[in-house]
Design a protein around this motif. Structure first.
Motif, short mmCIF file in Angstrom:
data_model
loop_
_atom_site.label_atom_id
_atom_site.label_comp_id
_atom_site.label_asym_id
_atom_site.label_seq_id
_atom_site.Cartn_x
_atom_site.Cartn_y
_atom_site.Cartn_z
N TYR A 184 -0.15 -34.02 22.56
CA TYR A 184 0.35 -33.49 21.47
C TYR A 184 -0.53 -32.39 21.67
O TYR A 184 0.34 -31.04 20.51
CB TYR A 184 -1.32 -33.85 20.75
CG TYR A 184 -0.25 -33.78 19.43
CD1 TYR A 184 0.22 -33.92 18.05
CD2 TYR A 184 -2.19 -32.25 18.56
CE1 TYR A 184 -0.22 -33.90 16.81
CE2 TYR A 184 -1.74 -32.66 17.57
CZ TYR A 184 -0.71 -32.93 16.25
OH TYR A 184 -0.76 -31.83 14.95
N PRO A 185 -1.53 -31.75 22.84
CA PRO A 185 -1.44 -30.22 22.53
C PRO A 185 -0.57 -29.74 23.10
O PRO A 185 -0.54 -28.00 22.58
CB PRO A 185 -2.44 -30.07 23.88
CG PRO A 185 -3.39 -31.28 23.76
CD PRO A 185 -2.25 -32.08 23.23
N GLN A 186 0.51 -30.04 23.39
CA GLN A 186 1.89 -28.90 23.73
C GLN A 186 2.86 -28.77 22.83
O GLN A 186 3.86 -27.63 22.55
CB GLN A 186 2.13 -30.07 25.57
CG GLN A 186 2.42 -29.24 26.75
CD GLN A 186 1.14 -30.18 27.89
OE1 GLN A 186 -0.02 -29.92 27.31
NE2 GLN A 186 2.00 -30.45 28.44
N LEU A 187 2.87 -30.21 22.78
CA LEU A 187 3.65 -30.81 21.40
C LEU A 187 3.07 -29.19 20.49
O LEU A 187 4.71 -29.00 19.40
CB LEU A 187 3.68 -32.10 20.76
CG LEU A 187 4.52 -32.36 19.68
CD1 LEU A 187 6.35 -32.61 20.28
CD2 LEU A 187 4.29 -33.82 19.12
N GLU A 188 2.39 -28.68 20.14
CA GLU A 188 1.07 -28.16 19.44
C GLU A 188 2.34 -26.67 19.81
O GLU A 188 2.67 -25.78 18.83
CB GLU A 188 0.14 -27.98 19.22
CG GLU A 188 -0.56 -28.64 17.93
CD GLU A 188 -1.65 -28.57 18.06
OE1 GLU A 188 -2.26 -28.73 19.47
OE2 GLU A 188 -2.80 -28.69 16.80
N ALA A 233 4.08 -36.32 15.54
CA ALA A 233 4.59 -34.59 15.53
C ALA A 233 4.25 -34.32 13.37
O ALA A 233 4.48 -32.92 13.41
CB ALA A 233 5.78 -34.68 15.76
N LEU A 234 4.12 -35.26 12.67
CA LEU A 234 4.28 -34.45 11.24
C LEU A 234 3.05 -34.34 11.59
O LEU A 234 2.96 -33.55 9.89
CB LEU A 234 4.50 -35.51 10.23
CG LEU A 234 5.76 -36.87 10.57
CD1 LEU A 234 5.98 -37.80 9.89
CD2 LEU A 234 6.55 -36.03 10.05
N ALA A 235 2.39 -33.90 11.69
CA ALA A 235 0.46 -33.21 12.19
C ALA A 235 0.33 -32.34 12.18
O ALA A 235 0.34 -31.43 11.97
CB ALA A 235 -0.27 -34.64 12.67
N LEU A 236 2.10 -31.94 12.78
CA LEU A 236 1.67 -30.04 13.42
C LEU A 236 2.54 -29.52 11.69
O LEU A 236 2.32 -28.36 12.03
CB LEU A 236 3.34 -30.46 13.73
CG LEU A 236 2.73 -30.85 15.17
CD1 LEU A 236 4.30 -30.67 15.60
CD2 LEU A 236 2.18 -29.84 16.43
N GLY A 237 3.02 -29.83 10.89
CA GLY A 237 2.84 -29.31 9.87
C GLY A 237 4.32 -30.32 8.57
O GLY A 237 5.36 -30.97 9.22
N ASP A 238 4.43 -29.32 7.75
CA ASP A 238 5.32 -30.34 6.99
C ASP A 238 6.95 -30.09 7.27
O ASP A 238 7.61 -29.85 6.93
CB ASP A 238 5.05 -30.01 5.25
CG ASP A 238 3.97 -30.35 4.98
OD1 ASP A 238 3.37 -31.31 5.54
OD2 ASP A 238 3.92 -29.71 3.65
N ASP A 239 6.97 -28.72 8.26
CA ASP A 239 8.18 -28.00 8.41
C ASP A 239 8.85 -29.14 9.68
O ASP A 239 10.72 -29.16 10.11
CB ASP A 239 8.34 -26.80 8.57
CG ASP A 239 7.07 -26.35 9.56
OD1 ASP A 239 6.17 -27.46 10.23
OD2 ASP A 239 7.17 -25.10 10.64
#
Ligand SMILES: Cc1ncc(COP(=O)(O)O)c(C=O)c1O
Length: 406
Positions: A184-188, A233-239
């Motif tokens: 997840y940190p990499q995905l961020e 990945a939806l937790a990363l933001g609405d975009d």
């Protein structure tokens, strides 16, 4: 052959289907084929799903649904994001589609201009670059390293980004053919980098749910599991766009049903395209899928996940003894991407010969990209452990005989 659009020339056949055909031809001659090439497990759809679909059919629910899918199913999916990941998603952002394939097609139809580039990892799921081609765009395959789990890194995205041409990054986590997840940190970091470049991040989560994190114990209860499960990945933001499907985790490959979650302002365009291209997703499949989130269904899927984990662990222990190297230990899906260079420099020929001689069907790396494809083979552990044991024995004997012949 004349008269075909030139774009069709760049759409390569799906090699695994050719292998499957060869395997079926052998099976029809009475050869006992062990299928380690197919990207779908041997399990059938969980019964609660099938029964719900049958009940809907019997009740006459055989008409078109809204183009974006049944509101009840869209809500069930939104609730699932809440219960499983603790992420709040409005059902209005969810489009039900004919498989993840239908979702990817709609997304690319909606977002890609002719000439646009879509950045993706090599190795990766082969159909994506061909979908892009259908819309006169290009999938840019970027060679990835085992050290990054054969996933793109934010530095690579920056390096390969062509301002004015690059439009989006498409990743899968866990991925096909490697089973590797992006932490997840990499995905961020990737999401942040893509935003800075003015691009979009699309994440294919079709293998979510099928992950084998060591810390997840069979005895964990639902709340414990939720805290250990990979984040969406939806937790990363609405975009961020997320693509998913009922095919793999929910065991519904043949029903042709998937979904995607998109930024809210995409929905009117996606709806218009869905109306025109497909009218609506399959009605019985949607009624079945509503039952996919019941406790009974989820319990069946959890048992299957554990069985897949056992199969994975068996092959992880055995393949190196045969001479295959496994550079990336798969976190999920049902694939192992093995480095076969100690055995061959031509995995295509190796797989064809192995199939002819032993009836064991594997997929050579060529399906998944260009980078060292001649050195890699994908093992799909989509069959019983006893069959995997037989396959390992057949490969072992075959390799020993080959060495003996030299
Ligand atoms: C990474 C990935 N995405 C998408 C798909 C398409 O799946 P479906 O259309 O069955 O949902 C597959 C199928 O194997 C896949 O591996």
């Amino acid at each position: 052959m004349t008269g075909f659009a030139s774009r069709t020339e760049e759409i390569a056949p799906f090699q695994v289907m050719a292998i499957l055909q060869q395997a079926q031809a052998l099976a029809s001659k009475g050869v006992d084929v062990i299928h380690l090439e197919v990207g779908e497990p041997d399990f059938t759809t969980p019964e609660p799903i099938t029964l719900a679909a049958i009940a809907a059919l019997k009740a006459g629910k055989t008409h078109y649904t809204p183009a974006l899918g049944l509101p009840e199913l869209r809500q069930k999916i939104a609730d699932f994001y809440q219960s499983r990941y603790g992420v709040t998603i409005s059902a209005e952002r969810i489009a039900i589609t004919p498989g993840a394939s239908g979702a990817l097609l709609l997304l690319m139809a909606a977002r890609l201009e002719a000439g646009d580039e879509l950045l993706m990892a090599d190795p990766g799921y082969p159909c994506n670059r061909h979908f892009a081609r259908v819309f006169e765009a290009h999938g840019r395959l970027i060679p990835t390293a085992a050290e990054s789990g054969f996933q793109l890194t934010s530095a690579q995205i920056k390096q390969h980004w062509h301002p004015g041409a690059s439009k989006a990054v498409l990743m899968a986590s866990p991925a096909n053919p490697t089973g590797a997840m992006i932490p997840y940190p990499q995905l961020e970091q990737i999401a942040e980098q893509t935003r800075q470049l003015g691009g979009e991040l699309w994440v294919d989560e079709i293998y979510h749910g099928l992950t084998y994190h060591d810390a997840v114990a069979a005895t964990d209860d639902e709340s414990n599991l939720a805290s250990k499960r990979p984040q969406t990945a939806l937790a990363l933001g609405d975009d961020v766009v997320v693509i998913n499907s009922f095919s793999k985790y929910f065991g519904m490959t043949g029903w042709r049903l998937g979904w995607m979650v998109v930024p809210e302002h995409y929905i009117p365009v996606i709806e218009r395209l869905a109306q025109n291209l497909f009218l609506a997703p399959s009605t019985p499949a949607q009624y079945g899928a509503i039952a996919a989130f019941s406790e009974d269904s989820l319990a069946i899927m959890e048992d299957r996940r554990l069985e897949l984990q056992q199969r994975r662990d068996y092959l992880l222990a055995e393949l190196p003894k045969l001479g295959f190297k496994i550079p990336v230990i798969p976190d999920g899906a049902f694939y192992i991407y093995a480095d076969a260079r100690a055995l061959t420099q031509d995995t295509q020929g190796f797989c064809e010969q192995l199939l002819q001689d032993t009836g064991v069907a594997l997929t050579p790396g060529f399906d998944f990209g260009e980078q060292n494809a001649n050195l890699y083979i994908r093992f799909a552990y989509t069959t019983h452990i006893e069959r995997l044991q037989q396959a390992v024995l057949r490969i072992k004997t075959w390799l020993e005989n080959k060495t003996g012949e030299k």
